[in-house]
Design a protein around this motif. Structure first.
Motif, short mmCIF file in Angstrom:
data_model
loop_
_atom_site.label_atom_id
_atom_site.label_comp_id
_atom_site.label_asym_id
_atom_site.label_seq_id
_atom_site.Cartn_x
_atom_site.Cartn_y
_atom_site.Cartn_z
N LYS A 110 0.83 -1.21 0.00
CA LYS A 110 0.00 0.00 0.00
C LYS A 110 0.86 1.25 0.00
CE LYS A 110 -4.02 -1.92 2.32
NZ LYS A 110 -4.88 -1.85 3.51
N LYS A 130 2.11 1.90 -3.51
CA LYS A 130 1.00 2.40 -4.33
C LYS A 130 0.71 3.87 -4.01
CE LYS A 130 -1.39 -1.97 -5.07
NZ LYS A 130 -2.58 -2.76 -4.77
N LEU A 131 0.69 4.21 -2.71
CA LEU A 131 0.46 5.60 -2.31
C LEU A 131 1.54 6.51 -2.87
CD1 LEU A 131 -1.09 7.74 -0.66
CD2 LEU A 131 0.35 7.13 1.30
N TYR A 132 2.78 6.03 -2.82
CA TYR A 132 3.89 6.81 -3.36
C TYR A 132 3.73 7.04 -4.86
CZ TYR A 132 8.65 8.17 -4.55
OH TYR A 132 9.73 8.86 -5.02
N SER A 162 0.85 9.43 -5.48
CA SER A 162 1.27 10.78 -5.08
C SER A 162 2.10 11.43 -6.17
CB SER A 162 2.08 10.74 -3.78
OG SER A 162 1.27 10.35 -2.71
N SER A 165 0.89 15.44 -1.56
CA SER A 165 1.64 14.47 -2.36
C SER A 165 3.15 14.69 -2.23
CB SER A 165 1.20 14.51 -3.83
OG SER A 165 1.46 15.77 -4.41
N CYS A 192 4.19 13.13 0.95
CA CYS A 192 4.25 11.68 0.78
C CYS A 192 5.52 11.27 0.03
CB CYS A 192 3.02 11.17 0.04
SG CYS A 192 1.51 11.23 1.01
N TYR A 234 7.79 9.14 2.45
CA TYR A 234 7.84 7.69 2.24
C TYR A 234 9.28 7.16 2.24
CZ TYR A 234 7.36 3.11 0.13
OH TYR A 234 7.46 1.78 -0.13
#
Length: 186
Positions: free
Chosen positions: A3, A6-8, A11, A156, A159, A163
């Protein structure tokens, strides 16, 4: 794929496309903002004059200010409808009359003497900067999207920076835990 990865990736995509699409609005607002900050040195506005110091009770009435302004013979100025805004600056005791045609008349608030009649583009710059010039469609769509996008760009960006930092911290923590557990086994 985790996850976090995917978020990275999401973003990065949001950040890139929001910036590409709305950078025009951001640049326009930034440019007009800079022009507003430096309008006097750039010759876009008139420095404020100083009026005669007197009691408030001796001030010229707004009716008289309108009459004085419309009698100056400025092109396109014949009635109160041609006046965009009247400002009173107590510290200088001056009325600053901003006209719809980007002119400005400065009037001594005590004597009614005209101190200055010069072009002044600050009203135009303000209306460009806040979107009033383009109408409500621009203010409530483009500027709203720009504001929401700025929030998305910030999030973003956090993130994208956060991250990799998070991953490094977790890797160091896991490495320390492994070393600690290896020491306890021996």
């Amino acid at each position: 794929m985790s996850k976090a990865v995917k978020l990275y990736q999401i973003s990065r995509k949001v950040h890139k496309w929001a910036e590409l699409i709305l950078s025009v609005v951001f640049m326009f607002v930034a440019l007009t903002g800079l022009l507003l900050i430096f309008y006097t040195p750039l010759g876009l506005g008139t420095p404020l004059k100083t009026g005669t110091k007197a009691d408030l009770s001796q001030s010229v009435t707004i009716d008289k200010v309108v009459s004085i302004t419309t009698s100056q013979g400025l092109p396109g100025v014949t009635s109160i409808e041609d006046i965009f805004r009247i400002e009173w600056t107590p510290s200088e005791n001056v009325y600053r009359v901003r006209l719809a045609n980007n002119q400005e008349v400065q009037i001594d608030a005590s004597t009614g003497e005209v101190l200055s009649t010069k072009p002044d583009y600050t009203g135009l710059l303000i209306s460009l900067h806040d979107g009033y010039f383009f109408g409500n469609w621009y203010r409530y769509s483009a500027l709203t999207l720009a504001g929401v996008s700025l929030i998305l760009l910030s999030f973003s960006g956090y993130c994208m920076v956060g991250y990799p930092l998070y991953k490094r911290l977790m890797a160091r923590k896991n490495e320390k835990n492994l070393r600690f557990s290896d020491q306890n086994v021996h």
